[in-house]
Design an enzyme around this catalytic site. Structure first.
Site, PDB file in Angstrom:
ATOM      1  N   ASP A  35       0.065  -8.267  14.799  1.00 18.92           N
ATOM      2  CA  ASP A  35       0.080  -7.824  13.020  1.00 18.92           C
ATOM      3  C   ASP A  35      -1.725  -6.848  13.763  1.00 18.92           C
ATOM      4  O   ASP A  35      -2.448  -7.364  13.201  1.00 18.92           O
ATOM      5  CB  ASP A  35      -0.369  -8.560  12.686  1.00 18.92           C
ATOM      6  N   HIS A  47       3.075  -6.458  11.272  1.00 19.26           N
ATOM      7  CA  HIS A  47       2.782  -6.150  10.509  1.00 19.26           C
ATOM      8  C   HIS A  47       4.633  -6.125   8.948  1.00 19.26           C
ATOM      9  O   HIS A  47       4.240  -6.558   7.814  1.00 19.26           O
ATOM     10  CB  HIS A  47       2.673  -4.714  10.233  1.00 19.26           C
ATOM     11  N   TYR A  81       1.360  -1.111  -0.276  1.00 19.80           N
ATOM     12  CA  TYR A  81      -0.053   0.501   0.234  1.00 19.80           C
ATOM     13  C   TYR A  81       0.450   1.427   0.162  1.00 19.80           C
ATOM     14  O   TYR A  81       1.617   1.410   0.877  1.00 19.80           O
ATOM     15  CB  TYR A  81      -0.452   0.229   1.066  1.00 19.80           C
ATOM     16  N   SER A 103       1.124  -7.731   2.452  1.00 20.90           N
ATOM     17  CA  SER A 103      -0.070  -6.433   2.298  1.00 20.90           C
ATOM     18  C   SER A 103      -0.704  -6.482   1.421  1.00 20.90           C
ATOM     19  O   SER A 103      -1.452  -7.678   0.927  1.00 20.90           O
ATOM     20  CB  SER A 103       0.774  -5.174   3.271  1.00 20.90           C
ATOM     21  N   GLN A 104      -0.830  -5.604   0.949  1.00 24.86           N
ATOM     22  CA  GLN A 104      -2.048  -5.063   0.001  1.00 24.86           C
ATOM     23  C   GLN A 104      -0.560  -5.534  -1.783  1.00 24.86           C
ATOM     24  O   GLN A 104      -2.304  -6.897  -2.016  1.00 24.86           O
ATOM     25  CB  GLN A 104      -1.556  -3.351  -1.135  1.00 24.86           C
TER      26      GLN A 104
END
Length: 323
Positions: free
Chosen positions: A272, A302, A92, A186-187
């Site tokens: 996370d 994260h 992201y 992540s994203q």
């Protein structure tokens, strides 16, 4: 930081309450049909990175709406025969970055295709792809752009781009289309999951601490961005919760996971706060292919496994891509 989510034994049994739209498959079929109505027009232009071990290409292809999307394509120097290809999606706020930063998978003997994310690329790594599609009122970030209409939602465009990125990677004569992996953190992991549900013939998928999963829980269990963007939007736009939830259901990784047909290696971290472990397990537990595993990092946020997860992928992916 302490653990805040469900105990691990409960995570392994957890199921999302995300309601799948009845027209989920028709929605995505229409989206991809529209994207494919434009010529892919994938162009690979060699760039000089001053690196002796790899060859790098600046890529442009037609994504959603036929709009140009950038990427990098990296192969071991001197490649003459088609290689398995790893298609990577980024986190992201980041873009494709600089070409010399993408060495891992070519060094492991694979072709490596990195997709730029439209409209992003100013948070932590530069990007080169604009998002020319307009948006109504949105909370700063990307998660609420067009969030009240699934056809206008930002991630509809991104996921269409991602499928076209796989097609662009496979179009190069030095890639073996039958041995394609989708990866990301992540994203990027959430996008990889979408690709897993939309591309039926992948050889492997590796979503690392994936974002964009189990929105009903994610948007209520954590105050950390990006999920907090949804709550902030609804704090201002009162009474629109149901409309927003309907849009998010069309991009929920849980529903793509339920359609996946490739082996998968997930990861999650039990501390996370950005992508809570229950949201990751929601996608993992829904993942349809029986050949699946998840690496659990007990005391990490994260960053998850970070380089340790890359090492796990380096052990796992060759088995799937060289079979």
């Amino acid at each position: 930081m302490s653990r805040f989510d469900l105990p691990l034994d409960e995570l392994r049994a957890y199921r999302s309450a995300s309601a799948e739209p009845e027209d989920f498959d028709a929605f995505w079929a229409k989206t991809l049909d529209e994207a494919r109505s434009h010529a892919l027009d994938a162009r690979f232009e060699r760039v000089d990175t001053r690196l002796a071990t790899v060859e790098t290409y600046d890529v442009t292809f037609a994504g959603f709406g036929g709009q140009p999307v950038k990427g990098w394509f990296v192969i071991p120097a001197g490649t003459r025969e088609p290689l398995p290809v790893v298609v990577e999606f980024v986190g992201y706020g980041g873009g494709r970055g600089l070409p010399h930063t993408h060495l891992l998978w070519a060094s492991a003997g694979f072709a490596h295709f990195v997709m730029d994310t439209r409209g992003q690329g100013s948070g932590w790594a530069p990007g080169d792809t604009p998002d020319p599609v307009g948006s109504g009122p949105a909370y700063p970030g990307f998660l609420t752009r067009g969030i009240e209409d699934p056809y206008e939602f930002y991630y509809r465009r991104v996921f269409a781009d991602a499928v076209r990125a796989v097609e662009a990677a496979r179009s190069h004569p030095l890639t073996d289309a039958s041995r394609t992996a989708a990866i990301g953190a992540s994203q990027g992991g959430g996008i990889a999951l979408a690709v897993a549900g939309l591309v039926p013939d992948l050889a492997a998928v590796a979503p690392d601490v994936p974002f964009l999963c189990d929105f009903p829980r994610a948007t209520t269990i954590t105050d950390r961005h990006p999920y907090r963007e949804v709550a902030s939007y609804l704090k201002t736009h009162r009474g629109r919760t149901e409309r927003v939830a309907r849009t998010l259901a069309y991009v929920d990784g849980v529903h793509f996971a339920a359609r996946a047909t490739a082996p998968a290696l997930f990861s999650t971290a039990l501390e996370d706060l950005t992508c809570p472990p229950s949201t990751v397990f929601a996608a993992f537990n829904a993942y349809a292919h029986e050949d699946k595993a998840i690496e659990v990092y007990d005391f990490n946020d994260h960053e998850g496994g970070d380089f340790f997860q890359q090492a796990a992928q380096l052990r796992w992916l060759p088995e799937k891509l060289t079979a």
